[in-house]
Design a protein around this motif. Sequence first.
Motif, short mmCIF file in Angstrom:
data_model
loop_
_atom_site.label_atom_id
_atom_site.label_comp_id
_atom_site.label_asym_id
_atom_site.label_seq_id
_atom_site.Cartn_x
_atom_site.Cartn_y
_atom_site.Cartn_z
N MET A 249 0.85 -1.19 0.00
CA MET A 249 0.00 0.00 0.00
C MET A 249 0.88 1.25 0.00
SD MET A 249 -2.87 1.25 2.78
CE MET A 249 -3.99 -0.10 2.37
N THR A 250 0.51 2.22 -0.85
CA THR A 250 1.27 3.45 -0.96
C THR A 250 0.91 4.41 0.18
OG1 THR A 250 1.19 3.22 -3.37
CG2 THR A 250 1.90 5.34 -2.50
N VAL A 251 1.89 4.94 0.85
CA VAL A 251 1.65 5.94 1.89
C VAL A 251 1.24 7.26 1.22
CG1 VAL A 251 2.67 7.26 3.79
CG2 VAL A 251 3.30 4.85 3.46
N LYS A 252 0.10 7.80 1.65
CA LYS A 252 -0.45 8.99 1.00
C LYS A 252 -0.01 10.24 1.74
CE LYS A 252 -4.54 6.33 -0.42
NZ LYS A 252 -4.13 5.05 0.17
N LYS B 297 6.39 5.66 -22.59
CA LYS B 297 5.66 5.85 -21.36
C LYS B 297 6.09 4.83 -20.31
CE LYS B 297 1.46 8.07 -23.07
NZ LYS B 297 -0.02 8.03 -23.11
N VAL B 298 6.02 5.27 -19.05
CA VAL B 298 6.41 4.40 -17.95
C VAL B 298 5.40 4.58 -16.82
CG1 VAL B 298 7.91 6.15 -16.93
CG2 VAL B 298 8.32 3.75 -16.43
N ARG B 299 5.14 3.50 -16.08
CA ARG B 299 4.27 3.54 -14.90
C ARG B 299 5.12 3.13 -13.70
NH1 ARG B 299 0.23 0.04 -14.41
NH2 ARG B 299 -1.28 1.44 -13.42
N ILE B 300 5.05 3.94 -12.66
CA ILE B 300 5.88 3.74 -11.48
C ILE B 300 4.99 3.61 -10.24
CG2 ILE B 300 7.68 4.73 -10.01
CD1 ILE B 300 8.79 4.01 -12.64
N LEU B 301 5.27 2.59 -9.44
CA LEU B 301 4.65 2.45 -8.13
C LEU B 301 5.70 2.78 -7.08
CD1 LEU B 301 2.16 1.50 -6.44
CD2 LEU B 301 3.20 -0.78 -6.43
N LEU B 302 5.35 3.67 -6.14
CA LEU B 302 6.28 4.14 -5.12
C LEU B 302 5.81 3.70 -3.73
CD1 LEU B 302 6.60 7.79 -6.46
CD2 LEU B 302 8.22 5.92 -6.87
N ASP B 303 6.74 3.71 -2.78
CA ASP B 303 6.34 3.35 -1.41
C ASP B 303 5.51 4.45 -0.77
OD1 ASP B 303 8.47 5.15 -1.24
OD2 ASP B 303 9.18 4.31 0.67
N ARG B 304 5.68 5.69 -1.22
CA ARG B 304 4.89 6.80 -0.73
C ARG B 304 4.84 7.88 -1.81
NH1 ARG B 304 8.10 10.16 3.80
NH2 ARG B 304 9.87 10.90 2.54
N THR B 305 3.85 8.77 -1.69
CA THR B 305 3.72 9.76 -2.77
C THR B 305 3.04 11.03 -2.27
OG1 THR B 305 2.93 10.13 -5.03
CG2 THR B 305 1.47 8.88 -3.56
N SER C 39 -3.15 7.34 -10.74
CA SER C 39 -4.38 6.60 -10.49
C SER C 39 -4.15 5.54 -9.43
CB SER C 39 -4.90 5.96 -11.78
OG SER C 39 -3.94 5.04 -12.29
N GLY C 40 -5.24 5.04 -8.89
CA GLY C 40 -5.17 3.98 -7.90
C GLY C 40 -5.74 4.41 -6.56
N LYS C 41 -5.97 3.42 -5.70
CA LYS C 41 -6.51 3.70 -4.37
C LYS C 41 -5.54 3.26 -3.29
CE LYS C 41 -10.67 3.17 -1.54
NZ LYS C 41 -12.02 2.57 -1.44
N ASP C 42 -5.31 1.94 -3.19
CA ASP C 42 -4.33 1.44 -2.23
C ASP C 42 -2.92 1.53 -2.81
OD1 ASP C 42 -6.32 0.85 -0.38
OD2 ASP C 42 -6.70 -1.10 -1.26
N GLU C 43 -2.78 1.05 -4.04
CA GLU C 43 -1.52 1.20 -4.78
C GLU C 43 -1.70 2.35 -5.77
OE1 GLU C 43 -0.45 -2.47 -6.65
OE2 GLU C 43 0.54 -3.22 -4.84
N ILE C 44 -0.86 3.35 -5.66
CA ILE C 44 -0.99 4.54 -6.50
C ILE C 44 0.11 4.53 -7.57
CG2 ILE C 44 -0.95 7.06 -6.54
CD1 ILE C 44 -2.08 7.02 -3.74
#
Length: 406
Positions: free
Chosen positions: A1-4, A28-36, A65-70
């Motif tokens: 889960m991404t920290v908001k 194009k690239v899509r990145i998932l981070l630990d926090r954002t 985009s996203g809810k738990d994972e952004i």
Amino acid sequence: MTVKLFYENPYLWEAGATVQKVETDGEKVRILLDRTIFYPEGGGQPSDRGWILGEDFKIEVTHVSGKDEIWHEGKLNGRLPEVGEPVRLLLDAEWRYENMRQHTGQHILSAVFKELCDANTTGFQIFEDYNKIEIDYPGQLTWETVSKVEKKANAIAWFDLPIGVEFHEELPDELKGKLRKELSDKVTPPIRIVSIPGVDVIPCGGMHVKSTREVGIIKVVNFYRKSKKLWRIEFVAGNRALKYLNKLLSDYWESLDEMPNKNRPLVERVKDLKAELDKLEEEKDNLRKELWEWKAKALLDRAEEIGGVRIVSHIESADMKDAQAFVVYLVDKNPGTIALVVGKNYVIFAKNRDVEGISMNELLKEVLAKVGGGGGGSEVLARGGGFKLPPEDVLRTALNILKASL
């Protein structure tokens, strides 16, 4: 889960993070981070924009985009980031801040519509140049009513009221009773409640300013009925209000400068111009009918007569719409007449209703079978196009087939 991080501090324009996942699609690239700090699209508010910076690469973030994972999507410049790498996040602060002002402005406007008109807001969307809400209101909205709503909404903004944000696993009954509208079953814990003292209490996941004064001016720019009970209200706030009004005023004054009489108001000048255009259109219609009379006479004078039927054949230079109007006039005014008119890439066959024994649609089918193309019509009027031969050959073919049928 991404920290908001955006919920912890909506004014945090820059922060560090760590890459967790990377997906690519061309540039194009899509990145998932630990926090954002990037707010994902949702609740009527567009996603944040900005940049993700790393060693030897830069991502221009255009959608989140996203809810738990952004997930952060954008254009990659440089090498591909690796999982576990540290990155620096930079928001397009102006874009975020203006969206925050619009969203808080919407809460104020919706609350006032509820108070003064008992109208619930059923939809909300922030666009780049303006915003819209949709309200459930069966009555007739007028500028007078909208102005009252607008005046009170701006007074609330100027009061410099604080914007409160709370999270609840379950809403207390006392808080439920204060909500602008009942809590939807779709809302799941933790429930984020945004409140303005004495004005509004509502579940909301969007970004807001700290004080109503930061919203600036709230201006309704348009409203119209969408259905029996639904009205769309378009409005702007903050700097976007100034930008919108400046554009509107620029258009107003430039339009007035184009008028022969440049005196205000513009609506009177438009009425003058419309009256002049109506007069010119009437004169044009009279001239057109006069031209048609002379043109019809000339064509009838050289028309062939077979079995009591006059056949007018003509190569036309006008476009199909104008040509058809003339052809209909010609045959309606002249009993016992058939008109065969061919333009650059069209044919029009028409007859007076008293001519029996031949159908214009059937004639067209026979002609197109020989010259190509398509079309259709009725017994008295048919038209087509797309033929392969020159207009002269098409007209000659139509004449030969018609003569053989009479």
